[in-house]
Design a protein around this motif. Structure first.
Motif, PDB file in Angstrom:
ATOM      1  N   ARG A   1       0.833  -1.214   0.000  1.00  0.00           N
ATOM      2  CA  ARG A   1       0.000   0.000   0.000  1.00  0.00           C
ATOM      3  C   ARG A   1       0.857   1.249   0.000  1.00  0.00           C
ATOM      4  O   ARG A   1       2.003   1.240   0.416  1.00  0.00           O
ATOM      5  N   GLU A   2       0.185   2.319  -0.392  1.00  0.00           N
ATOM      6  CA  GLU A   2       0.760   3.644  -0.327  1.00  0.00           C
ATOM      7  C   GLU A   2       0.164   4.246   0.933  1.00  0.00           C
ATOM      8  O   GLU A   2      -1.055   4.284   1.048  1.00  0.00           O
TER       9      GLU A   2
ATOM     10  N   GLY B   1      -5.644   2.733  -1.067  1.00  0.00           N
ATOM     11  CA  GLY B   1      -4.280   3.033  -1.490  1.00  0.00           C
ATOM     12  C   GLY B   1      -3.456   1.818  -1.827  1.00  0.00           C
ATOM     13  O   GLY B   1      -2.244   1.797  -1.607  1.00  0.00           O
TER      14      GLY B   1
ATOM     15  N   LEU C   1      -1.251  -0.252  -3.979  1.00  0.00           N
ATOM     16  CA  LEU C   1      -0.357   0.166  -5.050  1.00  0.00           C
ATOM     17  C   LEU C   1      -0.087  -0.998  -5.992  1.00  0.00           C
ATOM     18  O   LEU C   1      -0.118  -0.880  -7.208  1.00  0.00           O
TER      19      LEU C   1
END
Ligand code: AMP
Ligand code: MG
Length: 404
Positions: free
Chosen positions: A286-287, A293, A295
């Motif tokens: 994830r971001e 989010g 990624l």
């Protein structure tokens, strides 16, 4: 912890990538997912149109000899209004002239010296006026296609007829395909006695292409920690979705789960109560923090070809399509079994290849288990045998997933 298949699908679909817009030419839009709704630029038909080749006239004058004013070809506007005692010859798709409310088929008429008469007097002719009215199919500004629709042939026709020579679609995620196993060689290599050829990589490549993803093929990596880390690191750097097969079970050389973590991914599940495909693993990077989010993701599938084929269809295909803003789940049908189907071990949901018979029943195909890929080639669908069920008696229904 082992989770149910439905739970696995839910987790997968909760962690899709965010669709982004891309504008492509109409000719490049096949198989893509619409990013925006598509609207009608004008009424369809755009004018009152003749549905047949014939004569445009006033309904109350059917049966009278009528003077032919002109011949209206498709693509041209009529020059003359129909008044009492007249008609105009008209072609399919041409504009119905003012004053006419009826088109009589050419087959039912005779024209001589500029005068049209009925072949035979009949009231049958009055039943259909053979006019398609302006806007009867579509009104200007109607929503024709919703964002998320996958563009196939009918959608292409709608886009073309509404003037969409460029189309707003979602960007396509890149899927990397990586196979593991010291025993695996590529098709052009003659295997040694203890080796087999790589079928998963090629099969998953085909499935990912068919789903509309951009595909990167990474070949085979051996069951070696360093090489695996290097290969998985490269694939996950370059791709949105990495699909790796083999090495996810409990074998001594099954390093994939630990390498996934070393690459900075979080494993959301690694065991699904489904057969085949129990060790199916899903991991995300994830971001920032929180559920959103996502990624990049990794799907790690067991090496047996039927497992990877079915798990792609059941989990990865819906994932890829939802990541493009689309909606897809295999079409499910409930059909009766043609013969008894029995199994011994009923701990997990079983997914077995079946054919659909023309009388609407299904039959299991000869299937020895998850390595038996030729069973899949002849199958029409996958039948669900629920947990706890050891027998589906002839005539009893089961849920079938259609893949084709
Ligand atoms: P694994 O998941 O690595 O334990 O492999 C399970 C079974 O699938 C083994 O019999 C493997 O030889 C076979 N297998 C693994 N990878 C592939 C592949 N890429 N193509 C065909 N069979 C495979
Ligand atoms: Mg292996």
């Amino acid at each position: 912890m082992m989770i149910k298949f439905e739970e696995a699908l839910r987790i997968v679909l909760e962690n899709t990538l965010s669709p982004e817009e891309s504008v492509v030419k109409l000719e490049d839009s096949y198989g893509r997912v619409l990013y925006k709704d598509v609207y009608a630029e004008r009424d369809m038909p755009p004018f009152d149109k003749s549905a047949v080749d014939g004569y445009a006239l006033k309904r109350e004058e059917i049966g009278k000899p009528l003077t032919v004013l002109e011949n209206i070809q498709a693509g041209y506007a009529p020059a003359k209004e129909i008044v009492s005692g007249t008609c105009s010859k008209i072609m399919t798709g041409a504009m119905v002239p003012a004053g006419a409310d009826f088109v009589i088929m050419v087959e039912d008429t005779l024209e001589e010296n500029g005068v049209m008469r009925l072949r035979e007097p009949s009231d049958e002719f009055r039943k259909r006026n053979n006019i398609c009215y302006k806007g009867e199919d579509i009104k200007k500004d109607d929503t024709l296609l919703k964002a998320g629709t996958i563009i196939t042939a009918a959608e292409t026709a709608i886009l073309a007829s509404s003037g969409y020579s460029v189309v707003s679609v979602s960007k396509v995620p890149t899927a990397g395909i990586l196979s593991t196993g010291d025993e695996i060689v590529e098709p052009h290599i003659t295997p040694s006695v203890s080796q087999i050829r790589n079928s998963n990589g090629w099969q998953l490549r085909a499935q990912a292409i068919a789903t509309g993803a951009n595909v990167r093929y990474y070949g085979i990596v051996s069951d070696n920690r360093e090489l695996l880390k290097e290969a998985l690191g490269k694939a996950t750097d370059e791709c949105d979705i990495t699909i790796i097969t083999g090495g996810v079970s409990a074998g001594d050389f099954d390093y994939v789960p630990e390498i996934i973590k070393e690459c900075g991914f979080e494993i959301l599940f690694n065991k699904v109560a489904v057969q085949p495909g129990k060790p199916s693993t899903f991991a995300v990077k994830r971001e920032g923090s929180g559920k959103s989010g996502v990624l990049k993701v990794i799907f790690a599938l067991p090496g047996n070809p039927v497992s990877s084929l079915i798990q792609f269809e059941m989990l990865i295909k819906p994932y890829i399509i939802k990541s493009m803003g689309g909606h897809y789940l295999p079409l499910k049908l409930s059909l009766p079994a043609a013969e008894d189907f029995k199994r011994k071990n009923a701990e997990r949901l079983s997914l077995i290849p079946v054919v659909i018979n023309s009388n609407g029943t299904f039959s299991a195909v000869r299937y020895n288990g998850s390595a038996h890929i030729t069973a899949m080639a002849g199958a029409d669908a996958i039948a669900e045998i629920p947990e706890g069920v050891t027998l589906i008696a002839a005539g009893e229904r089961a849920t079938l997933h259609l893949f084709r």
